[in-house]
Scaffold this active site. Structure first.
Site, PDB file in Angstrom:
ATOM      1  N   GLY A  46       0.845  -1.198   0.000  1.00 42.13           N
ATOM      2  CA  GLY A  46       0.000   0.000   0.000  1.00 42.13           C
ATOM      3  C   GLY A  46       0.875   1.239   0.000  1.00 42.13           C
ATOM      4  O   GLY A  46       2.055   1.183   0.387  1.00 42.13           O
ATOM      5  N   GLN A  51       3.274   9.955   1.235  1.00 42.02           N
ATOM      6  CA  GLN A  51       4.533   9.216   1.184  1.00 42.02           C
ATOM      7  C   GLN A  51       5.370   9.556  -0.037  1.00 42.02           C
ATOM      8  O   GLN A  51       6.562   9.256  -0.082  1.00 42.02           O
ATOM      9  CB  GLN A  51       4.269   7.702   1.214  1.00 42.02           C
ATOM     10  CG  GLN A  51       3.697   7.233   2.547  1.00 42.02           C
ATOM     11  CD  GLN A  51       3.534   5.738   2.560  1.00 42.02           C
ATOM     12  OE1 GLN A  51       2.525   5.221   2.098  1.00 42.02           O
ATOM     13  NE2 GLN A  51       4.524   5.019   3.062  1.00 42.02           N
ATOM     14  N   CYS A  92       6.214  -0.153   7.370  1.00 40.35           N
ATOM     15  CA  CYS A  92       5.841   0.980   6.516  1.00 40.35           C
ATOM     16  C   CYS A  92       7.039   1.383   5.675  1.00 40.35           C
ATOM     17  O   CYS A  92       8.157   1.469   6.180  1.00 40.35           O
ATOM     18  CB  CYS A  92       5.401   2.147   7.402  1.00 40.35           C
ATOM     19  SG  CYS A  92       4.970   3.632   6.476  1.00 40.35           S
ATOM     20  N   LEU A  93       6.781   1.640   4.390  1.00 41.71           N
ATOM     21  CA  LEU A  93       7.872   2.041   3.492  1.00 41.71           C
ATOM     22  C   LEU A  93       8.516   3.344   3.944  1.00 41.71           C
ATOM     23  O   LEU A  93       9.676   3.608   3.627  1.00 41.71           O
ATOM     24  CB  LEU A  93       7.339   2.192   2.059  1.00 41.71           C
ATOM     25  CG  LEU A  93       6.829   0.901   1.399  1.00 41.71           C
ATOM     26  CD1 LEU A  93       6.191   1.219   0.053  1.00 41.71           C
ATOM     27  CD2 LEU A  93       7.932  -0.123   1.247  1.00 41.71           C
ATOM     28  N   HIS A 134      -4.109   1.479   7.549  1.00 44.29           N
ATOM     29  CA  HIS A 134      -2.754   2.037   7.601  1.00 44.29           C
ATOM     30  C   HIS A 134      -2.601   3.197   6.616  1.00 44.29           C
ATOM     31  O   HIS A 134      -2.072   4.258   6.966  1.00 44.29           O
ATOM     32  CB  HIS A 134      -1.763   0.898   7.286  1.00 44.29           C
ATOM     33  CG  HIS A 134      -0.326   1.295   7.227  1.00 44.29           C
ATOM     34  ND1 HIS A 134       0.619   0.793   8.099  1.00 44.29           N
ATOM     35  CD2 HIS A 134       0.345   2.135   6.397  1.00 44.29           C
ATOM     36  CE1 HIS A 134       1.803   1.331   7.810  1.00 44.29           C
ATOM     37  NE2 HIS A 134       1.670   2.126   6.773  1.00 44.29           N
ATOM     38  N   GLU A 135      -3.108   2.998   5.390  1.00 41.54           N
ATOM     39  CA  GLU A 135      -2.952   4.036   4.363  1.00 41.54           C
ATOM     40  C   GLU A 135      -3.832   5.262   4.658  1.00 41.54           C
ATOM     41  O   GLU A 135      -3.401   6.397   4.458  1.00 41.54           O
ATOM     42  CB  GLU A 135      -3.257   3.480   2.973  1.00 41.54           C
ATOM     43  CG  GLU A 135      -2.382   2.298   2.536  1.00 41.54           C
ATOM     44  CD  GLU A 135      -0.904   2.490   2.764  1.00 41.54           C
ATOM     45  OE1 GLU A 135      -0.411   3.641   2.712  1.00 41.54           O
ATOM     46  OE2 GLU A 135      -0.216   1.483   3.021  1.00 41.54           O
ATOM     47  N   HIS A 138      -2.251   7.525   7.059  1.00 40.79           N
ATOM     48  CA  HIS A 138      -1.243   8.410   6.438  1.00 40.79           C
ATOM     49  C   HIS A 138      -1.884   9.732   5.986  1.00 40.79           C
ATOM     50  O   HIS A 138      -1.244  10.779   6.042  1.00 40.79           O
ATOM     51  CB  HIS A 138      -0.615   7.753   5.206  1.00 40.79           C
ATOM     52  CG  HIS A 138       0.565   6.879   5.507  1.00 40.79           C
ATOM     53  ND1 HIS A 138       1.717   7.352   6.100  1.00 40.79           N
ATOM     54  CD2 HIS A 138       0.787   5.567   5.262  1.00 40.79           C
ATOM     55  CE1 HIS A 138       2.594   6.351   6.206  1.00 40.79           C
ATOM     56  NE2 HIS A 138       2.057   5.263   5.712  1.00 40.79           N
TER      57      HIS A 138
HETATM   58 ZN    ZN Z   1       2.890   3.380   5.703  1.00 40.43          ZN
END
Ligand code: ZN
Length: 159
Positions: A46, A51, A92-93, A134-135, A138
């Site tokens: 995701g 991000q 998380c990226l 999660h997304e 963000h």
């Molecule tokens: Zn994330």
């Protein structure tokens, strides 16, 4: 399509609230495609606008499950009907080399616009529900490390 540079924890843009998309322009569509490409390139499941430095309410998701829905592009996603509770590991990226246990609903409904402006609603459970939560977090400047129950450290000898 193009790869976009990932913003990493410490970058103040990750802490800002994203604005709703009012007009779904080609620029938004290209951004969503770039987000998917960037997500696959970095082996993620995701990715959210902030991000890659875009403070708009857009996310992409692909749970990579065989019976999953495949790639999803969501504009202005809203989560409804959160049910149940499930504790599982998350990463998380934008927060490299860390993982932690996060409580998420077992199932939910998410309403969003697709890239053609069509209203969509899907029910998600398990991993897919977790990724969507999660997304969407963000988009409100929330990182999973803010809400995790505990950090999980790799075992000795692993990397
Ligand atoms: Zn994330």
């Amino acid at each position: 399509m193009a790869l976009r540079e990932l913003r990493i924890d410490g970058d103040p843009i990750l802490r800002k609230k994203s604005r709703e998309v009012e007009n779904i322009t080609d620029r938004i569509r290209v951004t969503l495609d770039d987000m998917l490409e960037t997500m696959y390139h970095t082996d993620g499941v995701g990715l959210a606008g902030p991000q890659i430095g875009v403070l708009r309410r857009i996310i992409v998701v692909d749970d990579r499950e065989e019976d999953g829905p495949g790639p999803l592009k969501m504009i202005n996603p809203v989560i409804l009907n959160r049910e149940g509770s499930c504790l599982d590991i998350e990463g998380c990226l934008s927060v490299p080399n860390r993982t932690g246990m996060v409580e998420r609903p077992e199932s939910l409904t998410v309403e969003y616009l697709d890239e053609n402006g069509e209203e969509k609603s899907i029910e998600a459970e398990g991993l897919l529900a977790r990724i969507i939560c999660h997304e969407v977090d963000h988009l409100d400047g929330i990182l999973y490390v803010d809400i995790m129950e505990e950090e999980i450290f790799p075992e000795e000898g692993e990397d």
